[in-house]
Design a protein around this motif. Structure first.
Motif, short mmCIF file in Angstrom:
data_model
loop_
_atom_site.label_atom_id
_atom_site.label_comp_id
_atom_site.label_asym_id
_atom_site.label_seq_id
_atom_site.Cartn_x
_atom_site.Cartn_y
_atom_site.Cartn_z
N ARG A 40 2.76 -7.81 -5.23
CA ARG A 40 3.80 -6.81 -5.01
C ARG A 40 3.26 -5.39 -5.20
O ARG A 40 3.70 -4.45 -4.52
CB ARG A 40 4.98 -7.07 -5.94
CG ARG A 40 5.76 -8.33 -5.56
CD ARG A 40 6.83 -8.64 -6.58
NE ARG A 40 7.40 -9.95 -6.33
CZ ARG A 40 7.74 -10.82 -7.27
NH1 ARG A 40 7.52 -10.52 -8.54
NH2 ARG A 40 8.26 -11.99 -6.97
N ILE A 41 2.32 -5.21 -6.12
CA ILE A 41 1.69 -3.90 -6.27
C ILE A 41 0.98 -3.52 -4.98
O ILE A 41 0.99 -2.36 -4.56
CB ILE A 41 0.71 -3.90 -7.46
CG1 ILE A 41 1.48 -3.92 -8.78
CG2 ILE A 41 -0.21 -2.68 -7.41
CD1 ILE A 41 2.37 -2.69 -8.98
N TYR A 43 1.86 -4.60 -2.00
CA TYR A 43 2.94 -4.23 -1.06
C TYR A 43 3.22 -2.73 -1.19
O TYR A 43 3.33 -2.01 -0.19
CB TYR A 43 4.23 -5.00 -1.38
CG TYR A 43 4.21 -6.47 -1.03
CD1 TYR A 43 3.22 -7.03 -0.24
CD2 TYR A 43 5.22 -7.31 -1.51
CE1 TYR A 43 3.23 -8.38 0.07
CE2 TYR A 43 5.23 -8.66 -1.21
CZ TYR A 43 4.24 -9.20 -0.43
OH TYR A 43 4.25 -10.52 -0.12
N LEU A 44 3.35 -2.29 -2.44
CA LEU A 44 3.63 -0.88 -2.69
C LEU A 44 2.47 0.00 -2.20
O LEU A 44 2.70 1.07 -1.62
CB LEU A 44 3.86 -0.65 -4.18
CG LEU A 44 4.08 0.80 -4.63
CD1 LEU A 44 5.36 1.36 -4.01
CD2 LEU A 44 4.13 0.91 -6.15
N THR A 45 1.24 -0.45 -2.42
CA THR A 45 0.07 0.31 -1.97
C THR A 45 0.08 0.48 -0.46
O THR A 45 -0.20 1.57 0.06
CB THR A 45 -1.22 -0.40 -2.41
OG1 THR A 45 -1.25 -0.51 -3.84
CG2 THR A 45 -2.45 0.36 -1.94
N PHE A 47 2.71 0.38 1.49
CA PHE A 47 3.83 1.26 1.81
C PHE A 47 3.45 2.72 1.61
O PHE A 47 3.68 3.57 2.48
CB PHE A 47 5.04 0.90 0.94
CG PHE A 47 6.15 1.90 0.97
CD1 PHE A 47 6.99 1.98 2.07
CD2 PHE A 47 6.35 2.78 -0.09
CE1 PHE A 47 8.02 2.92 2.11
CE2 PHE A 47 7.37 3.70 -0.06
CZ PHE A 47 8.21 3.78 1.04
N LEU A 48 2.85 3.03 0.47
CA LEU A 48 2.48 4.42 0.17
C LEU A 48 1.38 4.92 1.10
O LEU A 48 1.35 6.10 1.45
CB LEU A 48 2.04 4.54 -1.29
CG LEU A 48 3.13 4.28 -2.34
CD1 LEU A 48 2.57 4.43 -3.74
CD2 LEU A 48 4.33 5.20 -2.13
N CYS A 175 6.21 -3.62 4.95
CA CYS A 175 6.05 -2.46 4.08
C CYS A 175 5.33 -1.33 4.80
O CYS A 175 5.66 -0.15 4.61
CB CYS A 175 5.27 -2.85 2.83
SG CYS A 175 6.18 -3.92 1.69
N LEU A 220 2.65 10.43 -5.45
CA LEU A 220 2.83 8.98 -5.31
C LEU A 220 1.50 8.25 -5.39
O LEU A 220 1.43 7.13 -5.91
CB LEU A 220 3.53 8.66 -3.99
CG LEU A 220 4.98 9.16 -3.86
CD1 LEU A 220 5.52 8.87 -2.47
CD2 LEU A 220 5.87 8.52 -4.92
N ASN A 224 0.47 5.35 -7.94
CA ASN A 224 -0.06 4.08 -7.45
C ASN A 224 -1.33 3.69 -8.21
O ASN A 224 -1.54 2.53 -8.56
CB ASN A 224 -0.35 4.20 -5.96
CG ASN A 224 -0.58 2.85 -5.30
OD1 ASN A 224 -0.28 1.80 -5.87
ND2 ASN A 224 -1.11 2.87 -4.12
#
Length: 336
Positions: A40-41, A43-45, A47-48, A175, A220, A224
């Motif tokens: 999930r981290i 996924y965030l990476t 996305f950002l 994402c 952001l 991250n």
């Protein structure tokens, strides 16, 4: 081994569905939670990373005209291409790096490069001349930072079982598309700050509709990096979901198994790369011409071009997310 993961309610958000795994495979609760936190981290990476790319896509041309009157649409093409060129060069380097070292290293370094590139972008108006070349360098460095996409995808592929993989890769693409949506949306919101904005004289930082998006992206990126250092752990499982030995593992377990390497379908790999190239080629052409084209055709001002094109790209992004969700649902249906 510790507790077995067998209850349906323990399924991860955006993870596999109950009954889609071989439940006779043992996995500790701790390993299971750590594995999905790490995914999930990433996924965030992803996305950002997409937000960092698209958050200034609509304002590059107006900003380029503002900081350097000698810049023309031909140079705009080079500025756009520098991002892709940087990513093309950096992707295999970061990929090779991640094969022999913990993936935290290339991820943190690449994101740090992106943060530095965003800061440079915010200051390209400072030099007395040749400002357009500083923007070229800034976008190129941002592309180098985006080379971590290869690391994100390879980690996710290696940390998921065969039943989880299609869904997880679809989540990554979703994402990515969501980042493309919100990037122009953020840019559209910042359009109300205006071209003039305010200037922080102490550090010579000009805060306006062109620089605020990249400053947000830099913030952001720092967030991250902190999350990756704090949460990301190395995991690798085989197609059935059993934990495997990995050169990237920080702590090896006696219960891990060796997985024999199979043959790679070279034709399929080449075909996928060609299709991906075509998709990005079309997108790059669109992103290059949309701002100058709409300004010429509709006599939009710089603020209007940022606002209206942001709405258009956001709508296209919503369509992309719907498609990725559909792919995920269909893959679950036909995989059973």
């Amino acid at each position: 081994m510790a507790d077995l993961r067998i209850e349906g309610e323990r399924e991860p958000l955006l993870g596999d569905t109950p009954g889609s795994r071989e439940w006779d495979i043992l996995e500790t609760e701790e390993h299971y939670k750590s594995r999905w936190r790490s995914i999930r981290i990433l996924y965030l990476t992803m996305f950002l990373s997409s937000v960092g790319f698209s958050i200034v896509i609509l304002s590059i041309w107006p900003y380029l005209q503002k900081i350097d009157q000698t810049a023309d649409t031909r140079f705009l093409g080079w500025v756009i291409a520098s991002y892709s060129l940087g990513q093309m060069v950096a992707s295999p380097i970061f990929g090779l790096w991640s094969n022999y070292r913990p993936r935290k290293e290339p991820l943190v370094v690449s994101i740090f490069i992106s943060v530095a590139a965003n800061c440079l972008y915010a200051y390209v108006h400072i030099p007395a001349s040749h400002n357009k070349y500083y923007m070229l360098v800034a976008r190129g460095l941002l592309g180098i930072g985006a080379g971590n996409v290869a690391v994100v995808r390879s980690y996710t592929a290696g940390a998921t079982s065969l039943q989880e993989r299609t869904s997880s890769m679809a989540n990554i693409s979703m994402c990515q598309a969501l980042g493309f949506i919100l990037g122009p949306v953020f840019q559209t919101c910042f359009a109300f700050i205006g071209e003039k904005g305010v200037t922080w004289d102490v550090i010579k930082l000009r805060i306006n509709m062109y620089t605020t998006p990249v400053l947000l992206s830099a913030f952001l990126g720092i967030l991250n990096i902190i999350l990756i250092l704090a949460i990301l752990r190395e995991h690798r499982v085989d197609d059935s979901g059993r934990q495997c030995k990995n050169i990237n593992f920080e702590e090896a377990s006696t219960d891990e198994i060796e997985v024999p390497q199979g043959n790679i379908d070279q034709v399929a790999v080449v075909a996928i790369n060609v299709l991906f190239f075509v998709a990005l080629f079309i997108f790059a052409v669109f992103e290059t011409i949309i701002a100058p084209l709409t300004m010429d055709m509709y006599a939009w001002t710089q603020e209007q071009a940022v606002l209206y094109n942001g709405i258009i790209l956001a709508a296209l992004g919503v369509e992309a997310v719907v498609i990725f969700v559909g792919v995920k649902l269909l893959s679950k249906k036909f995989a059973q």
